[in-house]
Design a protein around this motif. Structure first.
Motif, PDB file in Angstrom:
ATOM      1  N   LYS A   1       0.825  -1.215   0.000  1.00 48.42           N
ATOM      2  CA  LYS A   1       0.000   0.000   0.000  1.00 48.42           C
ATOM      3  C   LYS A   1       0.856   1.262   0.000  1.00 48.42           C
ATOM      4  O   LYS A   1       0.428   2.308  -0.455  1.00 48.42           O
ATOM      5  CB  LYS A   1      -0.911   0.001   1.237  1.00 48.42           C
ATOM      6  CG  LYS A   1      -1.802  -1.221   1.363  1.00 48.42           C
ATOM      7  CD  LYS A   1      -2.806  -1.333   0.225  1.00 48.42           C
ATOM      8  CE  LYS A   1      -3.733  -2.523   0.422  1.00 48.42           C
ATOM      9  NZ  LYS A   1      -4.670  -2.691  -0.700  1.00 48.42           N
TER      10      LYS A   1
ATOM     11  N   GLY B   1      -7.396   7.722   3.783  1.00 48.39           N
ATOM     12  CA  GLY B   1      -6.343   7.654   2.783  1.00 48.39           C
ATOM     13  C   GLY B   1      -4.964   8.023   3.267  1.00 48.39           C
ATOM     14  O   GLY B   1      -4.032   8.124   2.469  1.00 48.39           O
TER      15      GLY B   1
ATOM     16  N   TYR C   1      -2.134   6.190   1.884  1.00 48.97           N
ATOM     17  CA  TYR C   1      -2.545   4.789   2.032  1.00 48.97           C
ATOM     18  C   TYR C   1      -3.931   4.665   1.385  1.00 48.97           C
ATOM     19  O   TYR C   1      -4.954   4.801   2.054  1.00 48.97           O
ATOM     20  CB  TYR C   1      -2.594   4.411   3.507  1.00 48.97           C
ATOM     21  CG  TYR C   1      -2.537   2.933   3.795  1.00 48.97           C
ATOM     22  CD1 TYR C   1      -3.652   2.117   3.613  1.00 48.97           C
ATOM     23  CD2 TYR C   1      -1.377   2.353   4.270  1.00 48.97           C
ATOM     24  CE1 TYR C   1      -3.598   0.769   3.893  1.00 48.97           C
ATOM     25  CE2 TYR C   1      -1.316   0.998   4.561  1.00 48.97           C
ATOM     26  CZ  TYR C   1      -2.423   0.218   4.361  1.00 48.97           C
ATOM     27  OH  TYR C   1      -2.373  -1.130   4.636  1.00 48.97           O
ATOM     28  N   PRO C   2      -3.989   4.404   0.086  1.00 51.09           N
ATOM     29  CA  PRO C   2      -5.261   4.390  -0.647  1.00 51.09           C
ATOM     30  C   PRO C   2      -6.290   3.454  -0.014  1.00 51.09           C
ATOM     31  O   PRO C   2      -5.982   2.314   0.344  1.00 51.09           O
ATOM     32  CB  PRO C   2      -4.853   3.893  -2.041  1.00 51.09           C
ATOM     33  CG  PRO C   2      -3.409   4.246  -2.156  1.00 51.09           C
ATOM     34  CD  PRO C   2      -2.843   4.081  -0.791  1.00 51.09           C
ATOM     35  N   GLY C   3      -7.509   3.966   0.129  1.00 46.77           N
ATOM     36  CA  GLY C   3      -8.608   3.153   0.620  1.00 46.77           C
ATOM     37  C   GLY C   3      -8.693   3.009   2.122  1.00 46.77           C
ATOM     38  O   GLY C   3      -9.614   2.363   2.643  1.00 46.77           O
ATOM     39  N   LEU C   4      -7.775   3.610   2.848  1.00 50.68           N
ATOM     40  CA  LEU C   4      -7.761   3.466   4.306  1.00 50.68           C
ATOM     41  C   LEU C   4      -8.800   4.384   4.942  1.00 50.68           C
ATOM     42  O   LEU C   4      -8.890   5.567   4.604  1.00 50.68           O
ATOM     43  CB  LEU C   4      -6.368   3.806   4.845  1.00 50.68           C
ATOM     44  CG  LEU C   4      -6.168   3.699   6.356  1.00 50.68           C
ATOM     45  CD1 LEU C   4      -6.327   2.255   6.826  1.00 50.68           C
ATOM     46  CD2 LEU C   4      -4.787   4.232   6.751  1.00 50.68           C
ATOM     47  N   ALA C   5      -9.581   3.826   5.859  1.00 50.58           N
ATOM     48  CA  ALA C   5     -10.555   4.627   6.599  1.00 50.58           C
ATOM     49  C   ALA C   5      -9.872   5.344   7.751  1.00 50.58           C
ATOM     50  O   ALA C   5      -8.825   4.916   8.236  1.00 50.58           O
ATOM     51  CB  ALA C   5     -11.678   3.737   7.124  1.00 50.58           C
TER      52      ALA C   5
END
Length: 463
Positions: A170, A262, A287-291
């Motif tokens: 990631k 992200g 960090y793509p897609g991280l909540a």
């Protein structure tokens, strides 16, 4: 669901013991080494207490160094060669199976050796062959050392690329440039050997390499270059190397993760003079897609020096009439600790990013499991609360730092050259501590000095 949650907790809790580095088995070996009881150190080490199959690189590294200090040079080379072969094998596997290491704590994996350990295997083997009088083999090891240095940056870049291609990647791993590519102590050994063989042109090349090591690697060679005289008419050059102290060890530090959409924020902790808690070294990573809204922690190793008691090293030569004919202080030629720190940093970003990725993946999975349990049984349910605490403890414990490291490499390398007329002399090396206290006298015995002989001696003091 309770059964599933209990199993989830159990899995992570059981994993705690397998992901913590056990260092207790070193106590007796350290004590025996300090008292120069090498037989006891060897017996304790060969019992393999505290070592298992995944620690075989470490076992042979430690055994090879104990053999070296005990004067068992052939056995030392056999052990170090096994360590080197396993390092090569495990590096190849690590490139092909990079993704696995994203999922497992390094403690659970085979210890593949640090790059600095791989480099110094060849230097110690060279000293062993020197003791055995096998000059050609000394050159083989020095050449292997120089080759490893030439490919060190590419080796790490290849491993970084393998991790970056992983489906679990990631955050892109970017390694710092290599700052160590020319080993002065290895060059010195090679130079003096060439001189003893009359190969003065080759010796001159090594001398130039030594000059460049000090001129271009100032973060490592940040001390005065020892005076290296040329040949003197009617005199034979006798060279001495002394290995002093014990090298750096790993300790654990805790880092904290906070997630934003992200973005992952990572910081280490610090405690102020009044005991207040704070954060330092804050870094952010896309960090793509991280909540957002998660907070986790994990551990990483860092290196610490073991201060040596030795403040001064000198060599004394006495002739057959018991007259002292030479007395010289040794000068620092290699600060192993600085080399180790520099080489360790080459792989640090990889270690950091792997740990962040793994901690987030485990942490999010743990939070999801807790949410399922809370939604089904209520957040105030005592079993849900206890299970959540146990899960958090288990997750944190599975992120213990891998503290495995070769324990008996030296800390400093000192050299000197003494010029004497051909003949027989008794040699001793004295190690002094604070206030001139004699810590050790290493009696090297009677040695014949002459043209065409291997006029090269080695000593050590691990205090």
């Amino acid at each position: 669901m309770v059964r599933f949650f209990a199993v989830f907790v159990l899995i992570f809790t059981i994993g705690c013991g397998a992901t913590a580095t056990n260092l207790s088995h070193y106590a007796n070996i350290d004590k025996s080494l300090e008292s120069a009881d090498f037989d006891a150190a060897e017996r304790e080490l060969k019992s393999k207490k505290g070592y298992n199959k995944k620690d075989r690189v470490l076992y042979y590294l430690d055994l090879g160094m104990i053999y070296h200090y005990a004067g068992k040079y052939r056995q030392s080379n056999q052990a170090l060669s096994k360590a080197e072969a396993y390092i090569d094998e495990l590096y190849t596997k690590s490139v092909s199976k990079a993704a696995l290491s994203y999922l497992l704590n390094d403690n659970a994996l085979d210890y593949a050796g640090e790059d600095y350990e791989d480099l110094y295997i060849n230097l110690i083997k060279a000293f062993n062959y020197m003791k055995l009088g096998l000059v050609d083999d000394v050159f083989v090891e020095i050449n292997r050392l120089n080759h490893k240095l030439s490919v060190l940056e590419d080796k790490n870049a290849k491993l970084d690329r393998a991790y970056n291609k992983s489906g679990d990647s990631k955050i892109k791993i970017e390694a710092p440039g290599n700052k160590f590519y020319n080993d002065a102590l290895g060059r010195y050994l090679s130079m003096r050997l060439y001189e003893s063989l009359g190969k003065m042109d080759d010796a001159a090349i090594d001398m130039q390499k030594i000059d460049k090591a000090f001129a271009l690697q100032k973060s490592i060679y940040d001390f005065p270059k020892p005076k290296l005289d040329g040949a003197k008419s009617g005199k034979v050059a006798v060279s001495l190397v002394s290995l002093v102290g014990l090298g750096m060890l790993k300790q654990a530090k805790t880092l904290y993760i906070n997630t934003q959409p992200g973005v992952v924020i990572v910081a280490s902790s610090k405690t102020g003079k009044q005991g207040q808690f704070g954060l330092q070294g804050v870094n952010t990573y896309a960090y793509p897609g991280l909540a957002g809204g998660y907070n986790f922690k994990f551990q990483l190793p860092y290196l610490v020096s073991r201060p040596s008691q030795v403040k001064k090293v000198e060599v004394v030569a006495v002739d057959s009439a018991r007259n002292q004919v030479a007395r010289a202080d040794l000068a620092l030629m290699e600060d192993f600790d600085k080399v180790v720190q520099s080489v360790f940093e080459l792989g640090y970003n990889r270690l950091l990013i792997k740990s962040i990725t793994r901690a987030i993946a485990k942490g999010i999975a743990g939070e999801a499991a807790k949410k399922v349990a809370k939604d089904k049984y209520g957040q105030n349910n005592i079993f849900v609360m206890l299970g959540g605490l146990a899960l958090d403890a288990g997750l944190n414990a599975t992120e213990n730092a891998d503290l495995r490291a070769a324990r008996y490499l030296p800390s400093k390398g000192y050299i000197t050259d003494v010029y004497l007329a051909p003949g027989e002399y008794c040699w001793s090396v004295n190690y002094y501590g604070e206030n001139g206290k004699l810590l050790k006298k290493d009696d090297l015995g009677k040695r014949k000095v002459g043209y065409g002989l291997l006029n090269f001696y080695q000593s050590y003091c691990v205090k």
